[in-house]
Design an enzyme around this catalytic site. Structure first.
Site, PDB file in Angstrom:
ATOM      1  N   HIS A  13     -15.472 -67.598  24.499  1.00  0.00           N
ATOM      2  CA  HIS A  13     -14.790 -66.594  25.348  1.00  0.00           C
ATOM      3  C   HIS A  13     -13.749 -67.333  26.190  1.00  0.00           C
ATOM      4  O   HIS A  13     -14.094 -67.989  27.167  1.00  0.00           O
ATOM      5  CB  HIS A  13     -15.802 -65.877  26.250  1.00  0.00           C
ATOM      6  CG  HIS A  13     -15.209 -64.786  27.084  1.00  0.00           C
ATOM      7  ND1 HIS A  13     -15.781 -63.539  27.178  1.00  0.00           N
ATOM      8  CD2 HIS A  13     -14.090 -64.736  27.863  1.00  0.00           C
ATOM      9  CE1 HIS A  13     -15.051 -62.777  27.977  1.00  0.00           C
ATOM     10  NE2 HIS A  13     -14.014 -63.493  28.430  1.00  0.00           N
ATOM     11  N   HIS A  15      -9.583 -67.347  27.843  1.00  0.00           N
ATOM     12  CA  HIS A  15      -8.278 -66.729  28.135  1.00  0.00           C
ATOM     13  C   HIS A  15      -7.201 -67.811  28.099  1.00  0.00           C
ATOM     14  O   HIS A  15      -7.273 -68.777  28.854  1.00  0.00           O
ATOM     15  CB  HIS A  15      -8.293 -66.080  29.521  1.00  0.00           C
ATOM     16  CG  HIS A  15      -9.275 -64.961  29.618  1.00  0.00           C
ATOM     17  ND1 HIS A  15      -8.960 -63.655  29.338  1.00  0.00           N
ATOM     18  CD2 HIS A  15     -10.605 -64.955  29.931  1.00  0.00           C
ATOM     19  CE1 HIS A  15     -10.039 -62.886  29.474  1.00  0.00           C
ATOM     20  NE2 HIS A  15     -11.051 -63.661  29.847  1.00  0.00           N
ATOM     21  N   LYS A  95     -12.606 -56.712  21.120  1.00  0.00           N
ATOM     22  CA  LYS A  95     -13.098 -56.790  22.497  1.00  0.00           C
ATOM     23  C   LYS A  95     -12.881 -55.477  23.225  1.00  0.00           C
ATOM     24  O   LYS A  95     -11.747 -55.017  23.359  1.00  0.00           O
ATOM     25  CB  LYS A  95     -12.355 -57.924  23.230  1.00  0.00           C
ATOM     26  CG  LYS A  95     -12.656 -58.046  24.728  1.00  0.00           C
ATOM     27  CD  LYS A  95     -14.023 -58.640  24.996  1.00  0.00           C
ATOM     28  CE  LYS A  95     -14.385 -58.626  26.472  1.00  0.00           C
ATOM     29  NZ  LYS A  95     -13.707 -59.632  27.257  1.00  0.00           N
ATOM     30  N   HIS A 132     -17.039 -56.306  27.484  1.00  0.00           N
ATOM     31  CA  HIS A 132     -17.093 -56.615  28.919  1.00  0.00           C
ATOM     32  C   HIS A 132     -17.981 -55.532  29.525  1.00  0.00           C
ATOM     33  O   HIS A 132     -17.525 -54.415  29.769  1.00  0.00           O
ATOM     34  CB  HIS A 132     -15.687 -56.599  29.536  1.00  0.00           C
ATOM     35  CG  HIS A 132     -15.692 -56.987  30.990  1.00  0.00           C
ATOM     36  ND1 HIS A 132     -15.009 -58.083  31.473  1.00  0.00           N
ATOM     37  CD2 HIS A 132     -16.335 -56.447  32.055  1.00  0.00           C
ATOM     38  CE1 HIS A 132     -15.218 -58.184  32.785  1.00  0.00           C
ATOM     39  NE2 HIS A 132     -16.015 -57.200  33.164  1.00  0.00           N
ATOM     40  N   HIS A 166     -20.123 -62.773  28.773  1.00  0.00           N
ATOM     41  CA  HIS A 166     -20.375 -63.351  30.108  1.00  0.00           C
ATOM     42  C   HIS A 166     -21.470 -62.632  30.875  1.00  0.00           C
ATOM     43  O   HIS A 166     -21.232 -62.036  31.924  1.00  0.00           O
ATOM     44  CB  HIS A 166     -19.096 -63.447  30.943  1.00  0.00           C
ATOM     45  CG  HIS A 166     -18.197 -62.228  30.899  1.00  0.00           C
ATOM     46  ND1 HIS A 166     -18.647 -60.963  31.141  1.00  0.00           N
ATOM     47  CD2 HIS A 166     -16.873 -62.114  30.638  1.00  0.00           C
ATOM     48  CE1 HIS A 166     -17.636 -60.126  31.036  1.00  0.00           C
ATOM     49  NE2 HIS A 166     -16.552 -60.801  30.729  1.00  0.00           N
ATOM     50  N   ASP A 238     -15.211 -68.193  29.551  1.00  0.00           N
ATOM     51  CA  ASP A 238     -14.423 -67.189  30.291  1.00  0.00           C
ATOM     52  C   ASP A 238     -13.434 -67.892  31.221  1.00  0.00           C
ATOM     53  O   ASP A 238     -13.099 -67.371  32.287  1.00  0.00           O
ATOM     54  CB  ASP A 238     -15.316 -66.216  31.072  1.00  0.00           C
ATOM     55  CG  ASP A 238     -14.550 -64.988  31.546  1.00  0.00           C
ATOM     56  OD1 ASP A 238     -13.448 -64.731  31.030  1.00  0.00           O
ATOM     57  OD2 ASP A 238     -15.052 -64.302  32.459  1.00  0.00           O
TER      58      ASP A 238
END
Ligand code: NCD
Ligand code: ZN
Length: 333
Positions: A13, A15, A95, A132, A166, A238
């Site tokens: 995960h 970004h 996602k 999420h 997460h 994350d």
């Protein structure tokens, strides 16, 4: 043990952003990780196969090496069968963000029922769903309030592989064992901090993320699952970089930046808990099995030798900036 060698660590995960931020952070992940699940919450979101291809190209160019595999995820919307059939070979999953729940999620899902036709197709085509999992309720209860949605989806789509992204609560850890098709990722910060570290004393914006860190008993449950390398749990940092002016301000953006220090921190944490022998499964083997990936071969040798976390990486302040941690990276090959 003074050294620990990890084979092909994975970050399930991540970004990476775009443009200058992508150029700055992608090489940092590619240095110590062999692959990562790339989050699609760009502006506009990555919600077509064309965007998947072009974003993947940008990432590979920014990394400038061939031993890092970006596993691309589409941003959830209602897709047609044709779109999903075409995308299937090029993505690791899709996602889902509840609308407005976190950074760049305005285009997310507001009614879970409306998303179900696409989930039915994903189940049939074998495309995993990454979620999420938060409501917009009271901040400490958001994940707990979302758990019924996981239960509902797990039951309604028994062949759909669902990743609870997460996770931050003991209740989510328990849910993992209730349904065969539920899996999860956990971040480094949620294994180590609680809400106290974020806001119990002086406010620490660099530890502020969504979902927010929870209670000590939640941290303990997450740590126990990670330290025994629970077979349905993978590491997903994350890591979510924001420029310092977006963090140290009124209206601080959510996201903790950990990519370049995650393995070192994890090694210290697993060592402290006499669980170094479980780290390989937690940061790679579990993910290879759950997601069916075969990452490029990369060997990361970690050493029990202090490392000072830099104050900044470019314009981004990492978790625990300036602090000394007991493990460092000795060699990468
Ligand atoms: C993420 C980001 O900044 O993109 N922020 C965060 O706090 N984790 C979005 C997300 O994963 O929720
Ligand atoms: Zn994220």
């Amino acid at each position: 043990m003074n050294f620990l060698t990890l084979t092909s660590p994975l970050d399930m995960h991540l970004h990476l952003r775009q443009e200058a931020m992508l150029q700055a952070v992608a090489p940092l992940s590619a240095e110590t990780f062999a692959g990562a699940v790339i989050m699609p919450n760009l502006v506009p979101p990555v919600d077509s196969l064309e965007r998947v291809h072009s974003y993947r190209e940008e990432i590979l160019q920014a990394c400038g090496r061939d031993d890092f595999d970006p596993y691309m995820a589409l941003f959830f919307r209602n897709y047609t069968r044709e779109e999903l059939e075409a995308a299937r070979e090029h993505i690791i999953g899709i996602k889902l963000y509840p609308a407005g729940i976190t950074t760049n999620s305005e285009g997310g899902v507001s009614q879970i029922e409306e998303a179900e036709p696409t989930m039915r197709l994903m189940e049939e085509l074998g495309i995993p769903l990454h979620v999420h999992g938060e409501t917009n309720g009271f901040v400490m209860d958001r994940e707990a309030e979302f758990l019924w949605v996981y239960r509902h989806l797990a039951k309604t789509f028994p062949k759909l592989k669902i990743i609870m992204e997460h996770i931050t609560t003991a209740a989510a850890v328990e849910l993992l064992d209730e349904y065969e098709n539920l899996h999860a990722t956990v971040t480094v910060q949620h294994l180590l901090i609680t809400l106290d570290d974020v806001a119990g004393g002086m406010l620490n914006p660099h530890l502020f993320c969504k979902p927010i860190a929870k209670r000590p008993e939640d941290r303990t449950a997450l740590a126990n699952a990670a330290l025994r390398a629970h077979p349905k749990l993978s590491f997903g940092s994350d890591s979510a970089p924001h420029p310092v002016h977006k963090k140290e301000c009124c209206g601080c953006a959510a996201g903790v930046f950990t990519a370049p220090i995650a393995l070192q921190i994890l090694a210290g944490f697993f060592d402290q808990n006499n669980a170094l022998d479980k780290l390989q499964a937690f940061v790679s083997d579990n993910a290879c099995r759950i997601y069916g990936v075969t990452p490029p071969k990369k060997t990361v040798k970690l050493e029990n030798k202090p490392f000072s976390i830099p104050a900044k990486y470019g314009d981004v302040v990492p978790m625990w900036a300036g602090q000394e941690i007991p493990w460092s990276v000795a060699e990468i090959s």
